[in-house]
Enzyme design. Structure first.
Site: not given
Ligand code: URA
Length: 252
Positions: A103
């Site tokens: 993310d």
């Molecule tokens: N899980 C998440 O919620 N975000 C990420 O960036 C990676 C795994």
């Protein structure tokens, strides 16, 4: 390929630096000292040495990044900064792409590669490559959180997750080990056990651990030993379907 580019890619060093090494007589081609950085090599497999050490012909580029928050896991964007924007010119290759996604606000280990096959093997759910995350939470989780992770969390939309590891490091910090990669998976899983994630950091992909000396936003080539360990783990996973053990060390 020009000799300075070959040495730069093989040694993972900036081209202007390798050009200086060539001028200083530190590079040999087929046993002869060469001081012309523009000489063409590698087309016919010449032996290139730096200070007498044989350099491997550059093939795919594999880079490790400590992803900072605020950039997206994409190669191009008109709106956002991307992980590729952090790759220094000396390590850049137009075919570089992130392996899987983090993310925008997630930090930590991001692998970038020109090798589509490697990327596919790491991200394919069948390989069950363990990804290790450290999550900082607003408050403690429900007491049975680890047992529910081990049994397989059911997300709000009914998706049943694979069994996952959950280790409590402090009331506000946990380590999560997943072998699949669904959208916002860690945040959504922790949300199901009373957790609200305020920061998420990836520490490890299979046997590849984030180099603790890499500052946020910094990038370096994956070493031969790291790549070998990753490829060996992928091969072992393909044979056994068993995910490798995550390292127990927490990078600083
Ligand atoms: N899980 C998440 O919620 N975000 C990420 O960036 C990676 C795994």
């Amino acid at each position: 390929m020009r000799l300075d580019r070959f040495v730069s890619m093989a040694a993972g060093i900036a081209r202007r630096e390798t050009a200086a090494w060539i001028r200083d007589g530190r590079v040999q081609v087929q046993g002869r000292e060469v001081r012309n950085a523009r000489m063409q090599v590698a087309a016919s497999g010449e032996e290139v040495r730096l200070d007498g050490e044989l350099l491997r012909a550059p093939g795919h580029v594999n880079l490790m990044m400590n992803k900072p928050a605020g950039c997206i896991s994409a190669t191009t964007s008109h709106e956002h900064e991307t992980v590729i924007d952090h790759v220094p010119a000396a390590l850049y290759h137009p075919k570089l792409a992130p392996v899987g996604r983090l993310d925008k606000d997630t930090t930590g280990l991001m692998l970038l590669t020109t090798d589509g096959g490697l990327s596919h093997r790491i991200t394919h759910p069948k390989r069950k490559v363990a990804k290790v995350y450290r999550a900082t939470l607003k408050g403690p989780l429900e007491p049975d959180a680890a047992a529910r992770f081990a049994a397989g969390i059911v997300l709000a939309d009914g998706t049943v997750c694979r069994e996952a590891g959950l280790e409590t490091m402090s009331p506000e910090q946990v380590r999560v080990v997943l072998t699949e990669g669904r959208f916002h998976q860690v945040k959504r899983m922790l949300g199901r056990v009373g957790g609200h994630v305020i920061a998420l950091h990836r520490e490890q992909i299979g046997p590849l651990a984030l180099d603790p000396s890499l500052a946020l936003g910094a990038v370096r080539p994956v070493t031969d030993a790291e790549l070998r360990a990753l490829i060996d783990a992928l091969a072992a996973n393909a044979e056994t379907g068993v995910a490798p053990e995550p390292a127990s060390e927490v990078p600083a």
